[in-house]
Design an enzyme around this catalytic site. Structure first.
Site, PDB file in Angstrom:
ATOM      1  N   THR A  12       0.924  -1.131  -0.063  1.00 38.65           N
ATOM      2  CA  THR A  12       0.134   0.009   0.258  1.00 38.65           C
ATOM      3  C   THR A  12       0.853   1.319   0.004  1.00 38.65           C
ATOM      4  O   THR A  12       0.591   2.080  -0.511  1.00 38.65           O
ATOM      5  CB  THR A  12      -1.086  -0.083   1.171  1.00 38.65           C
ATOM      6  OG1 THR A  12      -1.633  -1.343   1.315  1.00 38.65           O
ATOM      7  CG2 THR A  12      -1.759   1.203   1.344  1.00 38.65           C
ATOM      8  N   SER A  56       1.698  -7.305  -1.143  1.00 41.84           N
ATOM      9  CA  SER A  56       2.211  -8.657  -0.339  1.00 41.84           C
ATOM     10  C   SER A  56       1.087  -9.790  -0.295  1.00 41.84           C
ATOM     11  O   SER A  56       2.032 -10.989  -0.111  1.00 41.84           O
ATOM     12  CB  SER A  56       2.771  -8.256   1.048  1.00 41.84           C
ATOM     13  OG  SER A  56       1.587  -8.014   1.941  1.00 41.84           O
ATOM     14  N   THR A  89       1.521  -4.633   4.235  1.00 42.19           N
ATOM     15  CA  THR A  89       1.311  -5.222   5.426  1.00 42.19           C
ATOM     16  C   THR A  89       0.856  -6.444   5.758  1.00 42.19           C
ATOM     17  O   THR A  89       0.708  -7.109   6.736  1.00 42.19           O
ATOM     18  CB  THR A  89       0.520  -3.905   6.163  1.00 42.19           C
ATOM     19  OG1 THR A  89      -0.944  -4.257   5.508  1.00 42.19           O
ATOM     20  CG2 THR A  89       0.878  -2.823   6.272  1.00 42.19           C
ATOM     21  N   ASP A  90      -0.045  -7.217   4.676  1.00 42.34           N
ATOM     22  CA  ASP A  90      -0.774  -8.205   4.971  1.00 42.34           C
ATOM     23  C   ASP A  90       0.224  -9.427   5.101  1.00 42.34           C
ATOM     24  O   ASP A  90      -0.085 -10.098   6.209  1.00 42.34           O
ATOM     25  CB  ASP A  90      -1.302  -8.856   3.383  1.00 42.34           C
ATOM     26  CG  ASP A  90      -2.560  -7.633   3.140  1.00 42.34           C
ATOM     27  OD1 ASP A  90      -2.948  -7.139   4.182  1.00 42.34           O
ATOM     28  OD2 ASP A  90      -2.915  -7.781   2.137  1.00 42.34           O
TER      29      ASP A  90
HETATM   30  N1  ASP Z   1      -2.964  -4.054   2.562  1.00 42.40           N
HETATM   31  C1  ASP Z   1      -1.842  -4.491   2.333  1.00 42.40           C
HETATM   32  C2  ASP Z   1      -0.668  -3.290   2.527  1.00 42.40           C
HETATM   33  O1  ASP Z   1      -0.741  -2.616   3.630  1.00 42.40           O
HETATM   34  C3  ASP Z   1      -1.739  -4.923   0.760  1.00 42.40           C
HETATM   35  C4  ASP Z   1      -0.207  -5.870   0.841  1.00 42.40           C
HETATM   36  O2  ASP Z   1      -0.225  -6.366   1.965  1.00 42.40           O
HETATM   37  O3  ASP Z   1       0.411  -5.358  -0.026  1.00 42.40           O
HETATM   38  O4  ASP Z   1       0.159  -3.143   1.740  1.00 42.40           O
END
Ligand code: ASP
Length: 326
Positions: A12, A56, A89-90
């Site tokens: 993100t 991710s 973050t995932d």
């Molecule tokens: N929601 C996720 C992020 O914070 C998407 C990911 O993991 O790429 O990046």
């Protein structure tokens, strides 16, 4: 002059809404993210490596392995003080723990990302990235291994987990607490992480699955995983490490097939221990499963993929799990 290498993988922090599809995609490159930062110390040089540019959720264990190796390679350079990884973050905590297990250098590896898009007015990415870069350059963090810096805090890769789908303060280390704060220009350390014991390996095993049990769940997923060639399994059991009868049957099938099984808990805090009888954890241990202390299911899966990939014997898996998790 201290140098920090920023390895960018997407997420993100690098995402914008796509004009055609209306969805969110990682598109901004690392150089753009770093160019946005102001207020980094003058004696700090930043070098950018663009390794991937994806969400991710699209990364797998081979990519996390490549990332950990690349971080270690950069850290071998005498002019590099530390590495930052920008990441979605995932699955950030999984990649961070992989790096924690594999990186031989004692220089810091600091993962960061964002919950808000790179185009939002109140985006959290720049603040997180700037904090991560300053942490990676701080010699007091040598020996701390891989960490996640987010929302003015930093956490040990082993202990941290994503706790909220959208809020910026998503990363928490519920049981053991954060390592410290990034309070404006100050870095405040509250605790040191558990001692690391890096595992040398030139390969990891991707065929390691995680099965979460639920009331009365059956052996179906165990059978499917074995039939599909799983080389290791992690069970997220009830409480102290108990499972329903169907899962116990599944664990016995794994033992017969010589596939190592680690037991963790679906409780977010506390340790598993083989103490209940009558089909409980004691029988799970008797069936050959290895209890993985207070590691979460997803972290135990990373550990098992590294250990199986390294060709570790059952006895050495037990010893290694004891060192990392006891
Ligand atoms: N929601 C996720 C992020 O914070 C998407 C990911 O993991 O790429 O990046």
């Amino acid at each position: 002059m201290a140098k920090v290498v920023v390895i960018c993988t997407g997420g993100t922090i690098a995402s914008r809404r796509d004009a055609v599809h209306g969805d969110i995609r990682a598109v901004a490159n690392g150089a753009e993210l770093v160019a946005e930062l102001s207020g980094l110390p003058d004696d700090l040089e930043v070098e950018v490596v663009q390794l991937f540019n994806v969400g991710s959720y699209a990364l797998g264990l081979p990519e996390a392995f490549a990332l950990a190796r690349r971080a270690d390679e950069e850290l071998q350079r005498p002019d590099v003080a530390g590495v930052v990884v920008t990441h979605g973050t995932d699955t950030m905590e999984e990649s961070a723990f992989m790096a924690d297990l594999l990186v031989a250098s004692d220089k810091p590896v600091v993962f960061t990302g964002a919950q808000r898009l790179a185009t939002e007015d109140d985006r959290d990415g720049p603040r997180n990235l700037s904090a991560a870069i300053r942490l990676a350059a701080d010699p007091r963090l040598r020996g701390f291994g891989a960490m996640i810096a987010f929302d003015e805090e930093f956490h040990a890769a082993r202990d941290v987990t994503k706790t909220h789908t959208s809020r910026v303060g998503t990363f928490q280390s519920a049981e053991h607490g954060k390592l410290g704060d990034v309070d404006a220009a100050r870095i405040v350390i509250y605790r040191t992480p558990r001692a690391r014991c890096p595992i040398p390996t030139t390969r990891i095993e991707s065929a390691v699955e995680l099965i979460k049990v639920s009331m009365g769940s059956s052996a179906t997923f165990f059978r499917a995983a074995l039939a599909d060639g799983a080389r290791g399994l992690v069970v997220e059991a009830f409480g102290r490490g108990n499972v329903p009868p169907g899962a116990l049957e599944g664990i016995r099938l794994c033992a017969e097939a010589g596939v190592p099984v680690l037991v963790t808990s679906r409780c977010p805090q506390g340790r598993v221990q083989p103490i209940y009888g009558n089909g409980g954890g004691k029988d799970v241990a008797a069936a050959g499963a290895i209890f993985a202390g207070d590691l979460s299911g997803i972290k135990a899966r990373i550990l098992l993929s590294v250990l199986v990939g390294a060709g570790t014997s059952r006895e050495d898996i037990i010893a290694a799990v004891g060192r990392v998790a006891d």
